[in-house]
Design a protein around this motif. Structure first.
Motif, short mmCIF file in Angstrom:
data_model
loop_
_atom_site.label_atom_id
_atom_site.label_comp_id
_atom_site.label_asym_id
_atom_site.label_seq_id
_atom_site.Cartn_x
_atom_site.Cartn_y
_atom_site.Cartn_z
N ARG A 175 35.67 -31.72 83.73
CA ARG A 175 36.33 -32.39 82.61
C ARG A 175 35.46 -32.24 81.37
N THR A 176 36.08 -32.20 80.20
CA THR A 176 35.33 -31.98 78.97
C THR A 176 35.58 -33.09 77.95
N ARG A 195 30.59 -30.78 79.25
CA ARG A 195 31.39 -30.54 80.45
C ARG A 195 30.79 -31.33 81.62
N ASP A 214 39.44 -32.52 77.25
CA ASP A 214 40.20 -33.58 77.92
C ASP A 214 40.16 -34.89 77.15
N GLY A 243 43.07 -38.27 73.95
CA GLY A 243 42.93 -37.75 75.30
C GLY A 243 42.66 -38.81 76.34
N ASP A 244 41.90 -38.44 77.35
CA ASP A 244 41.70 -39.23 78.56
C ASP A 244 40.78 -40.43 78.28
#
Length: 257
Positions: A175-176, A195, A214, A243-244
């Motif tokens: 995930r980034t 990352r 992400d 995003g997340d």
């Protein structure tokens, strides 16, 4: 920033710190360093200057077995600001007498003496901000050191586990997270992608390659630097977040330095 610029900035930040605390009550609480007063904060910064200066004098090639150093603390808390200024002057003398490109042990990526000057800069800068916040002042951070500080923080954070153990939990299935400056000026700086992998995390070398992260946090360089150090609230309106959100929660819960 170059090592020479780091040296000059350490002196400037130490002077700002001294000016901030010299007339303040040393018993003033420091909310961003829970349990500390201005006296504790000043003693910490002055101790860091003397300890890092000793490491540079000895040009250590492996982790030191002891942190013992003659601090020469003043008898009363009111003497701490001038004591800090004296320590910063001693550090400047050490910098001038040291080949900052010489190989040297460091806990981070850059295994050269210059690592410690850069590290001392951001120790001093962030704690100067702490002192100003404790006194109800609005801290200012120039763009150049803010950019350099973000890069220094994200580059070295994967190696900080010995004193920041929660970073060992910064894991995720590829995930980034992107940290992006809103005050970039086209010089190619101001954008970082981290990352997170199952075995750890690191700053991406090819940052342009991860065009869609992400999760993304955008703000000025100064605000992003203080955010990474926990001196800004990530839900503040000064940041754009996309995003997340769970990924961001995970990052900020485990990246305390």
């Amino acid at each position: 920033m170059t090592p020479a610029q780091h040296q000059a900035a350490v002196a400037a930040e130490a002077a700002r710190f001294h000016a901030t605390v010299s007339a303040a009550d040393p018993a003033t609480p420091v909310p961003t360093c829970p349990g500390w007063t201005l006296a504790d904060l000043t003693q910490h910064v002055g101790s860091v200057h003397r300890w890092f200066g000793e490491l540079l004098r000895r040009r250590v090639q492996q982790p030191p077995a002891s942190r013992a150093v003659d601090l020469r603390l003043p008898e009363h808390p009111g003497g701490l600001p001038d004591w800090l200024a004296a320590g910063a002057a001693e550090a400047a003398e050490v910098f001038a007498a040291t080949d900052l490109d010489a190989p040297m042990w460091a806990w981070g990526v850059d295994q050269h003496a210059r690592f410690w000057v850069r590290r001392m800069l951001f120790e001093t800068l962030v704690h100067r901000v702490d002192a100003q916040l404790a006194l109800g002042l609005s801290p200012q951070v120039d763009r150049a050191p803010a950019l350099d500080g973000i890069d220094e923080f994200l580059t070295n954070l994967p190696f900080a586990t010995p004193f920041a153990p929660l970073t060992a939990h910064l894991r995720a299935p590829d995930r980034t997270i992107r940290f992006s400056c809103t005050d970039a000026d086209g010089d190619g700086r101001g954008d970082w992608v981290v990352r997170l992998r199952p075995d750890g995390f690191a700053l991406e070398a090819d940052r342009a390659g991860a065009r869609t992260a992400d999760a993304t946090v955008r703000g000025t360089a100064a605000d992003l630097l203080l955010l990474l150090y926990g001196r800004r609230e990530r839900h503040s309106e000064v940041f754009d977040r996309h995003g997340d959100t769970d990924l961001l929660d995970h990052w900020f819960a485990h990246s305390a330095f």
